[in-house]
Motif scaffolding. Structure first.
Motif, short mmCIF file in Angstrom:
data_model
loop_
_atom_site.label_atom_id
_atom_site.label_comp_id
_atom_site.label_asym_id
_atom_site.label_seq_id
_atom_site.Cartn_x
_atom_site.Cartn_y
_atom_site.Cartn_z
N MET A 257 0.94 -1.07 0.24
CA MET A 257 -0.07 0.07 0.34
C MET A 257 0.94 0.79 -0.05
O MET A 257 1.06 2.08 -0.85
N ARG A 258 1.86 0.88 1.18
CA ARG A 258 2.28 1.82 1.06
C ARG A 258 3.83 2.61 -0.87
O ARG A 258 3.47 3.80 -0.81
N ASN A 259 4.27 1.68 -1.28
CA ASN A 259 4.84 1.61 -2.30
C ASN A 259 3.64 2.54 -3.17
O ASN A 259 4.14 3.10 -4.20
N ASP A 260 2.19 2.18 -3.18
CA ASP A 260 1.24 2.51 -4.28
C ASP A 260 0.86 3.78 -4.22
O ASP A 260 1.29 4.84 -5.16
N ARG A 261 1.09 4.36 -3.26
CA ARG A 261 0.87 5.88 -2.74
C ARG A 261 2.39 6.74 -3.27
O ARG A 261 2.19 7.69 -3.60
N THR B 94 7.47 11.37 2.42
CA THR B 94 8.35 11.06 3.30
C THR B 94 9.06 10.61 5.35
O THR B 94 9.36 9.23 5.87
N LEU B 95 8.46 12.28 5.70
CA LEU B 95 8.47 12.52 7.12
C LEU B 95 7.28 10.87 7.73
O LEU B 95 7.72 10.50 8.55
N LYS B 96 6.54 10.89 6.93
CA LYS B 96 5.07 10.29 7.56
C LYS B 96 5.66 8.94 7.15
O LYS B 96 5.45 8.06 7.89
N ILE C 214 9.10 7.34 7.55
CA ILE C 214 9.38 8.03 8.51
C ILE C 214 9.16 7.43 9.40
O ILE C 214 9.59 6.19 10.16
N GLU C 215 8.13 7.81 10.20
CA GLU C 215 7.05 7.72 10.90
C GLU C 215 6.69 6.50 11.29
O GLU C 215 7.04 6.01 12.43
N HIS C 216 6.04 5.89 10.60
CA HIS C 216 5.87 4.78 10.62
C HIS C 216 6.57 3.79 10.57
O HIS C 216 6.44 2.22 10.89
N THR C 217 7.83 3.83 9.88
CA THR C 217 8.77 2.87 9.80
C THR C 217 9.39 2.74 11.19
O THR C 217 9.06 1.54 12.12
N GLN C 218 9.52 4.11 11.76
CA GLN C 218 9.50 3.92 13.19
C GLN C 218 8.48 3.34 14.52
O GLN C 218 8.99 2.34 15.33
N ASN C 219 8.31 3.51 14.12
CA ASN C 219 6.26 2.89 14.77
C ASN C 219 6.17 1.61 14.88
O ASN C 219 6.63 0.90 15.50
#
Length: 310
Positions: A1-5, A63-65, A67-72
């Motif tokens: 889903m994130r790759n599609d965005r 990109t920041l989102k 990164i935040e999602h990845t950290q979460n």
């Protein structure tokens, strides 16, 4: 889903760029007047710059989102791993406790089984011993008396004094007597490990109800007792002379199921010393020992020994 965005955002940016180029081409064709065209191009360029800034802002925000999602996601993954580790550790502790408990139970069962086996064997041996005791010999071996005489048979009395050298050359005879009695209804086999007076060592028989007297004789000159006293062997009052008597008799039943070892030990105290004199003690003080021998019974087919006073 994130790759599609991400692909969607790149596509939008590419579309805006293509649209900007297309507008430049259209404006170039439509406006021949350079001044008019320049003003229009400046407006379009400004709009394109604004669009490009907005696009870059969107990409940066996205990109920041990300990164935040990845950290979460990393935090959630670490929490999940920690939870799994806690569960595994708890299961390991529980397993160890179960193993320890099983070891304790097993050890207790082994101990109880060992005690049960020992008790059963003891009961079995006691039953066998009771049966064997019924056929065991009933023989006693006990000290009866002691005599101290001159060579001619004249007995010595308490208080007799040996003082001068002539008296000290007199030879004395000690004779000790024991009674061996068969109290049972069956004959008993005897074995005399050491010679007795008038009888060699070896095997013999004792009939039911028979009483046999065994005698042990020793002959010494009086000077022997005196020299023993002077050399510190202890013929003083209250101490033992060098002759400590030990006698052994073995008795068994006809089938050799039981063997009784009758052991008698005694210390002879015949004299007191007064300077160079030897004084005969009272006859009641000559022997220091229990009259009845100690019996040690061996069950030949059980490998068991039991010591007691016969």
């Amino acid at each position: 889903m994130r790759n599609d965005r991400r692909l969607l955002a790149v596509g939008v940016g590419a579309g805006l760029t293509a649209l900007t180029v297309l507008l430049f081409v259209i404006l170039r064709i439509k406006f021949k007047d350079q001044n008019q065209m320049g003003a229009t191009v400046d407006a379009v360029a400004a709009a394109a710059n604004v669009a490009f800034v907005l696009f870059n802002y969107s990409i940066l925000r996205y990109t920041l989102k990300q990164i935040e999602h990845t950290q979460n996601d990393g935090i959630e993954q670490r929490k999940a791993w920690q939870a799994d580790n806690e569960v595994a550790r708890s299961q390991l502790v529980t397993l160890r406790e179960q193993l320890d408990q099983e070891r304790l139970v097993s050890a207790q069962l082994i101990k109880e089984q060992s005690e049960a086996n020992h008790s059963a064997r003891a009961s079995y041996e006691e039953a066998l011993k009771a049966r064997v005791d019924a056929i065991a010999p009933r023989v006693s071996f006990a000290f009866s008396r002691i005599t101290l005489t001159y060579e001619d048979g004249t007995p010595l009395e308490g208080g007799t004094i040996f003082g001068d050298d002539g008296e000290k050359q007199a030879r004395l005879i000690m004779a000790l007597y024991w009674d061996l009695v068969n109290w049972g209804n069956e004959p008993a086999k005897l074995w005399l490990p050491s010679p007795w007076e008038g009888k060699d060592s070896g095997n013999d028989w004792l009939r039911p109800g028979e009483t046999r007297s065994l005698r042990w004789i020793q002959s010494y000159p009086v000077s022997t007792f005196l020299s023993a006293a002077r050399s510190g062997h202890g013929i003083r009052s209250g101490s033992d002379v060098p002759w400590t008597v030990a006698r052994l008799v073995q008795v068994s039943d006809l089938g050799n199921e039981v063997t009784d070892n009758h052991s008698w030990f005694g210390a002879l105290q015949l004299f007191d010393q007064d300077g160079s004199q030897l004084i005969v003690r009272d006859p009641s003080q000559w022997v220091n020992a229990a009259p009845v021998a100690v019996r040690e019974r061996a069950y030949m087919h059980l490998g068991v020994r039991a010591a007691e006073s016969a």
